[in-house]
Design a protein around this motif. Sequence first.
Motif, PDB file in Angstrom:
ATOM      1  N   GLY A 163       0.728  -1.003  -0.159  1.00  0.00           N
ATOM      2  CA  GLY A 163       0.079   0.049  -0.026  1.00  0.00           C
ATOM      3  C   GLY A 163       0.762   1.288   0.053  1.00  0.00           C
ATOM      4  N   ARG A 164       0.298   2.227  -0.361  1.00  0.00           N
ATOM      5  CA  ARG A 164       0.834   3.788  -0.460  1.00  0.00           C
ATOM      6  C   ARG A 164       0.022   4.691   0.239  1.00  0.00           C
ATOM      7  NH1 ARG A 164       0.963   2.552  -6.671  1.00  0.00           N
ATOM      8  NH2 ARG A 164      -0.566   0.899  -6.002  1.00  0.00           N
ATOM      9  N   PHE A 165       0.648   5.481   0.952  1.00  0.00           N
ATOM     10  CA  PHE A 165       0.050   6.858   1.470  1.00  0.00           C
ATOM     11  C   PHE A 165       0.639   8.071   0.761  1.00  0.00           C
ATOM     12  CE2 PHE A 165      -0.370   4.712   5.942  1.00  0.00           C
ATOM     13  CZ  PHE A 165      -1.607   3.834   5.715  1.00  0.00           C
ATOM     14  N   TYR A 166      -0.130   9.017   0.319  1.00  0.00           N
ATOM     15  CA  TYR A 166       0.076  10.118  -0.547  1.00  0.00           C
ATOM     16  C   TYR A 166      -0.004  11.289   0.262  1.00  0.00           C
ATOM     17  CZ  TYR A 166       1.173   7.520  -4.840  1.00  0.00           C
ATOM     18  OH  TYR A 166       1.597   6.571  -5.834  1.00  0.00           O
ATOM     19  N   LEU A 167       0.655  12.379   0.013  1.00  0.00           N
ATOM     20  CA  LEU A 167       0.514  13.667   0.578  1.00  0.00           C
ATOM     21  C   LEU A 167       0.127  14.580  -0.783  1.00  0.00           C
ATOM     22  CD1 LEU A 167       3.051  14.054   3.283  1.00  0.00           C
ATOM     23  CD2 LEU A 167       0.728  13.460   3.880  1.00  0.00           C
ATOM     24  N   ALA A 168      -1.129  15.361  -0.496  1.00  0.00           N
ATOM     25  CA  ALA A 168      -1.310  16.341  -1.667  1.00  0.00           C
ATOM     26  C   ALA A 168      -1.643  17.733  -1.162  1.00  0.00           C
ATOM     27  CB  ALA A 168      -2.727  15.590  -2.418  1.00  0.00           C
ATOM     28  N   LEU A 169      -1.210  18.587  -1.493  1.00  0.00           N
ATOM     29  CA  LEU A 169      -1.368  20.112  -1.214  1.00  0.00           C
ATOM     30  C   LEU A 169      -2.464  20.591  -2.192  1.00  0.00           C
ATOM     31  CD1 LEU A 169       2.196  21.349  -1.023  1.00  0.00           C
ATOM     32  CD2 LEU A 169       0.603  21.244   0.842  1.00  0.00           C
ATOM     33  N   SER A 170      -3.715  20.894  -1.689  1.00  0.00           N
ATOM     34  CA  SER A 170      -4.855  20.920  -2.341  1.00  0.00           C
ATOM     35  C   SER A 170      -5.368  22.462  -2.048  1.00  0.00           C
ATOM     36  CB  SER A 170      -5.979  20.127  -1.726  1.00  0.00           C
ATOM     37  OG  SER A 170      -7.257  20.362  -2.381  1.00  0.00           O
ATOM     38  N   ASP A 171      -6.312  22.990  -2.981  1.00  0.00           N
ATOM     39  CA  ASP A 171      -6.466  24.377  -2.930  1.00  0.00           C
ATOM     40  C   ASP A 171      -7.611  24.483  -1.691  1.00  0.00           C
ATOM     41  OD1 ASP A 171      -8.794  22.830  -4.147  1.00  0.00           O
ATOM     42  OD2 ASP A 171      -8.947  24.275  -5.823  1.00  0.00           O
ATOM     43  N   GLU A 307       3.528  16.386  13.609  1.00  0.00           N
ATOM     44  CA  GLU A 307       2.299  15.696  14.199  1.00  0.00           C
ATOM     45  C   GLU A 307       1.181  14.749  12.972  1.00  0.00           C
ATOM     46  OE1 GLU A 307      -1.998  16.002  16.733  1.00  0.00           O
ATOM     47  OE2 GLU A 307      -0.575  17.575  16.466  1.00  0.00           O
ATOM     48  N   LYS A 308       0.748  15.614  12.017  1.00  0.00           N
ATOM     49  CA  LYS A 308      -0.080  15.030  11.100  1.00  0.00           C
ATOM     50  C   LYS A 308       0.670  14.327   9.939  1.00  0.00           C
ATOM     51  CE  LYS A 308      -3.577  16.830  13.355  1.00  0.00           C
ATOM     52  NZ  LYS A 308      -4.399  17.884  12.730  1.00  0.00           N
ATOM     53  N   THR A 309       1.864  14.310  10.062  1.00  0.00           N
ATOM     54  CA  THR A 309       2.638  13.505   8.891  1.00  0.00           C
ATOM     55  C   THR A 309       3.455  12.462   9.381  1.00  0.00           C
ATOM     56  OG1 THR A 309       4.497  14.928   8.616  1.00  0.00           O
ATOM     57  CG2 THR A 309       2.835  15.479   7.167  1.00  0.00           C
ATOM     58  N   SER A 310       3.169  12.081  10.690  1.00  0.00           N
ATOM     59  CA  SER A 310       3.697  11.022  11.523  1.00  0.00           C
ATOM     60  C   SER A 310       3.099   9.659  10.965  1.00  0.00           C
ATOM     61  CB  SER A 310       3.960  10.938  12.947  1.00  0.00           C
ATOM     62  OG  SER A 310       2.285  10.755  13.351  1.00  0.00           O
ATOM     63  N   LEU A 311       4.233   8.677  10.866  1.00  0.00           N
ATOM     64  CA  LEU A 311       3.681   7.339  10.687  1.00  0.00           C
ATOM     65  C   LEU A 311       2.364   6.705  11.460  1.00  0.00           C
ATOM     66  CD1 LEU A 311       3.587   4.521   9.261  1.00  0.00           C
ATOM     67  CD2 LEU A 311       5.488   3.883  10.699  1.00  0.00           C
ATOM     68  N   ASP A 312       2.432   7.044  12.905  1.00  0.00           N
ATOM     69  CA  ASP A 312       1.599   6.542  13.829  1.00  0.00           C
ATOM     70  C   ASP A 312       0.277   7.391  13.381  1.00  0.00           C
ATOM     71  OD1 ASP A 312       2.980   4.841  15.060  1.00  0.00           O
ATOM     72  OD2 ASP A 312       3.819   6.077  16.593  1.00  0.00           O
ATOM     73  N   TYR A 313       0.139   8.468  13.137  1.00  0.00           N
ATOM     74  CA  TYR A 313      -0.890   9.453  12.881  1.00  0.00           C
ATOM     75  C   TYR A 313      -1.615   8.798  11.837  1.00  0.00           C
ATOM     76  CZ  TYR A 313      -4.170  13.154  12.572  1.00  0.00           C
ATOM     77  OH  TYR A 313      -5.523  14.015  12.496  1.00  0.00           O
ATOM     78  N   LEU A 314      -0.780   8.547  10.688  1.00  0.00           N
ATOM     79  CA  LEU A 314      -1.580   8.157   9.049  1.00  0.00           C
ATOM     80  C   LEU A 314      -2.032   6.920   9.399  1.00  0.00           C
ATOM     81  CD1 LEU A 314       1.367   9.483   6.931  1.00  0.00           C
ATOM     82  CD2 LEU A 314      -1.044  10.394   7.138  1.00  0.00           C
ATOM     83  N   LYS A 315      -1.482   5.863  10.269  1.00  0.00           N
ATOM     84  CA  LYS A 315      -1.794   4.812  10.306  1.00  0.00           C
ATOM     85  C   LYS A 315      -3.266   4.627  11.081  1.00  0.00           C
ATOM     86  CE  LYS A 315       1.183   1.294  11.292  1.00  0.00           C
ATOM     87  NZ  LYS A 315       2.127   0.590  12.136  1.00  0.00           N
TER      88      LYS A 315
END
Length: 320
Positions: A163-171, A307-315
């Motif tokens: 699996g893959r987690f992506y980050l996107a900067l959105s409007d 905080e919001k890009t940590s592995l634990d938070y995303l999981k």
Amino acid sequence: MLKISSLCEERLDVFLSDVLKQSRSQVVRLIKENCVCVNKKIEKKSSKKIKQKDEISILLPQTKEIKENYTPEFDITILHEDDDVLVLNKAPNVVVHGASSVKEATLVDWLLYKGYILSNLNGDHRAGLVHRLDKGTSGAIVIAKNNQSHQFLANQLLDKSMGRFYLALSDLPLKKDKMSNEKAIMRCPSNRLKKITTSHLNSLAKSAKTDFINLLSGKDCSLIAAKLYTGRTHQIRVHLADFNRYILGDELYGYKGKIKYNRVMLHAYLIYFIHPRTKKLMFIKAPMFDDFYQILKENFTQGEIDEKTSLDYLKFSFSF
């Protein structure tokens, strides 16, 4: 050269997929690249009905040599390397593999230039590639060094254990903190460069699923995370556009901001898979590139970002 005799009557691609323990798509690539002969004649049709005692010969494609005109002038960061697997942090605006329209060095060219011996299940232009990233998308990409590892990893894409987690900067942020899009994706009839969603599966549409979560919401941009369950071309971009949310720089799918960017602000941040040899679950993070990270720092505090890009938070957020 591998020779096989058929014991029954069935389609060529179905027969080879079963015998070689490869996906149908990989077998079709072999056939398209003139690597399969039936009774000593090259066979170009995957649907050919083979007969009992037909002799099928398979010549695995050889990895191409680097062309002088395509010598890479870029470098790639290695995130993980062992005898079976290579994980890279692809820079933005680097093309992953060659095509007739590509007139520049690719990621595969870089790998060959560095002297890597790669799996050749996907042929010359896609040597070692288990999956791909769009040119403008940065981040983690997995490379197989041998065919056994390639097949093991490719199977994980099919059964969703990779699996893959992506980050996107959105409007804009999502309307809800967590949203999912399961609409199928197909080519846009009026623009061949673009994809669209459809609620109806057919021969032109492929099933797709993406989960999205809001991570950070600011005045000028928002940070959204996406989890892929399938790997369709432009999947995150087209699924977000379905929600009327557009990634910064993605003018193809509707971004109309005043600030211009030299790429789509989408980053493959985390990838997880079961290692083909050790059978251990691995999580590998690809650090964000400066252009992406600078936008985050201009809109959010370091504490919020960490905080919001940590592995634990995303999981936790994706209920992994």
